[in-house]
Scaffold this active site. Structure first.
Site, PDB file in Angstrom:
ATOM      1  N   GLY A 283      -3.387  17.935   3.306  1.00 41.72           N
ATOM      2  CA  GLY A 283      -3.161  17.263   4.638  1.00 41.72           C
ATOM      3  C   GLY A 283      -2.373  18.172   5.519  1.00 41.72           C
ATOM      4  O   GLY A 283      -1.249  17.593   6.101  1.00 41.72           O
ATOM      5  N   ALA A 284      -2.403  19.350   5.653  1.00 38.35           N
ATOM      6  CA  ALA A 284      -1.570  20.309   6.430  1.00 38.35           C
ATOM      7  C   ALA A 284      -1.702  20.367   7.970  1.00 38.35           C
ATOM      8  O   ALA A 284      -1.134  21.003   8.643  1.00 38.35           O
ATOM      9  CB  ALA A 284      -1.522  21.558   5.900  1.00 38.35           C
ATOM     10  N   THR A 285      -2.775  19.605   8.383  1.00 36.84           N
ATOM     11  CA  THR A 285      -3.288  19.479   9.780  1.00 36.84           C
ATOM     12  C   THR A 285      -2.504  18.836  10.728  1.00 36.84           C
ATOM     13  O   THR A 285      -2.443  18.924  12.116  1.00 36.84           O
ATOM     14  CB  THR A 285      -4.786  19.298   9.893  1.00 36.84           C
ATOM     15  OG1 THR A 285      -5.087  18.003   9.546  1.00 36.84           O
ATOM     16  CG2 THR A 285      -5.594  20.326   9.273  1.00 36.84           C
TER      17      THR A 285
ATOM     18  N   GLY B   4       1.546  16.083  11.244  1.00 34.23           N
ATOM     19  CA  GLY B   4       2.366  15.411  10.270  1.00 34.23           C
ATOM     20  C   GLY B   4       3.424  16.150   9.306  1.00 34.23           C
ATOM     21  O   GLY B   4       3.721  17.470   9.742  1.00 34.23           O
ATOM     22  N   PHE B   5       3.773  15.531   8.054  1.00 34.32           N
ATOM     23  CA  PHE B   5       4.479  16.144   7.173  1.00 34.32           C
ATOM     24  C   PHE B   5       3.975  17.294   6.770  1.00 34.32           C
ATOM     25  O   PHE B   5       4.711  18.269   6.401  1.00 34.32           O
ATOM     26  CB  PHE B   5       4.684  15.008   6.066  1.00 34.32           C
ATOM     27  CG  PHE B   5       5.145  13.772   6.333  1.00 34.32           C
ATOM     28  CD1 PHE B   5       5.871  13.648   7.452  1.00 34.32           C
ATOM     29  CD2 PHE B   5       5.041  12.641   5.455  1.00 34.32           C
ATOM     30  CE1 PHE B   5       6.309  12.054   7.630  1.00 34.32           C
ATOM     31  CE2 PHE B   5       5.660  11.269   5.515  1.00 34.32           C
ATOM     32  CZ  PHE B   5       6.268  11.191   6.774  1.00 34.32           C
TER      33      PHE B   5
ATOM     34  N   TYR C 181      -2.779  -0.456   1.371  1.00 34.71           N
ATOM     35  CA  TYR C 181      -1.976   0.680   1.642  1.00 34.71           C
ATOM     36  C   TYR C 181      -0.857   0.531   0.720  1.00 34.71           C
ATOM     37  O   TYR C 181      -0.350   1.637   0.027  1.00 34.71           O
ATOM     38  CB  TYR C 181      -1.549   0.778   3.033  1.00 34.71           C
ATOM     39  CG  TYR C 181      -0.554   2.190   3.457  1.00 34.71           C
ATOM     40  CD1 TYR C 181      -1.238   3.386   3.138  1.00 34.71           C
ATOM     41  CD2 TYR C 181       0.743   1.937   3.652  1.00 34.71           C
ATOM     42  CE1 TYR C 181      -0.538   4.545   3.413  1.00 34.71           C
ATOM     43  CE2 TYR C 181       1.509   2.943   3.809  1.00 34.71           C
ATOM     44  CZ  TYR C 181       0.975   4.221   3.709  1.00 34.71           C
ATOM     45  OH  TYR C 181       1.821   5.452   3.867  1.00 34.71           O
TER      46      TYR C 181
END
Ligand code: NDP
Ligand code: 8X3
Length: 252
Positions: free
Chosen positions: A8-10, A12-13, A150
């Site tokens: 999930g590097a695309t 935010g964190f 969640y």
């Protein structure tokens, strides 16, 4: 040169971590579903020599295995895995929410994280060292209305982190669960399905955490000595705290 894999590097964190570790001379493996963003990051952060991008959906177990199996040799020894890819969908009460949204959160936040962890661990075990950093959430500790699946998925991430630490005792592999609170990223746009006004409302008139805060935390954790393991780390903005337990009163 050390290698970090960030799921999930695309945005935010994950993106902030990618930039910080690249600035500090790390080799990067970056994942996400948005190829264009991955390409741009690769270009900006040192090219194919330093940045390997894998575009896949983390809920697809075969795609996860293929991504690991097809790593170029120079990227194959992973020192740090940041299990960051994740999402919240919706804020409806459990009796109204979409089952598809629930499935997607379970598939991404739980199963995707499991797949990456299980795939990378044998290599770390053989290396006799490594670091798994999971991005949990305060939602795993502090349930709130509409958080339902969640919150539960992040409680899984916490307990999974603690449990694999027990398995890994003596292996030299470290595990940390970071549990951030309100942080301004694309998270709320995803949760509210591109309803910009609703997403902006989450960060309005308060000071949220930034993606950079979390990247700095990940970088600090990785910089701690190998004999030290931070087990869990809950981080809230100064302007966020827990509230009282709720009581329903029929005349209110
Ligand atoms: P963003 O929406 O900005 O980033 C989420 C990242 O996850 C994106 O890079 C996205 O990439 C990736 N992702 C989502 N689903 C998938 C999938 N199926 N396959 C592959 N990649 C996927 O949000 P944040 O940076 O805020 O979120 C990062 C993590 O932090 C999440 O796990 C979130 O739950 C957690 N968190 C966030 C908080 C916040 O307030 N922002 C607080 C506490 C925890 P792409 O779309 O390209 O696939
Ligand atoms: C994201 C923080 O409080 O919106 O994990 O669930 S919260």
């Amino acid at each position: 040169m050390k290698t970090i894999m960030i799921t999930g590097a695309t945005s935010g964190f994950g993106e902030a971590c990618a930039r910080l570790f690249a600035d500090n001379g790390w080799r990067l493996i970056l994942t996400g579903r948005r190829q264009q963003r991955l390409d741009k990051l690769q270009q900006e952060l040192g090219g194919a020599e330093n940045v390997h991008c894998c575009c896949f959906d983390i809920t697809d177990r075969q795609a996860v295995e293929n991504a690991f199996q097809s790593l170029p040799e120079v990227f194959a020894d992973i020192d740090v895995l940041v299990n960051n890819a994740g999402l919240a969908l919706g804020l409806e009460p459990a009796y109204q929410t979409s089952l598809d949204d629930w499935d997607k959160m379970v598939d991404t936040n739980i199963k995707g994280l499991m797949y990456c962890t299980r795939t990378v661990l044998p290599m770390m075990k053989q290396q006799g060292k490594g670091y798994i950093i999971n991005i949990g959430s305060i939602a795993g500790n502090w349930p709130y209305p509409g958080g339902n699946v969640y919150c539960a998925s992040k409680a899984f991430v916490r307990q999974f982190s603690l449990a694999i630490r027990a398995d890994l005792l003596g292996s030299g592999i470290r595990v940390t669960n970071i549990e951030p609170g309100n942080a301004e990223t694309e998270f709320s746009m995803v949760r509210f399905k591109d309803d910009e006004q609703r997403a902006d409302g989450v960060y309005q008139d308060t000071v949220a955490l930034t993606a950079q805060d979390i990247a700095n935390t990940v970088f600090w954790l990785v910089s701690t000595p190998e004999h030290m393991n931070v087990t869990t780390m809950e981080i809230m903005p100064t302007q966020q705290a827990t509230g009282p337990l709720a009581i329903y009163r029929k005349n209110n």
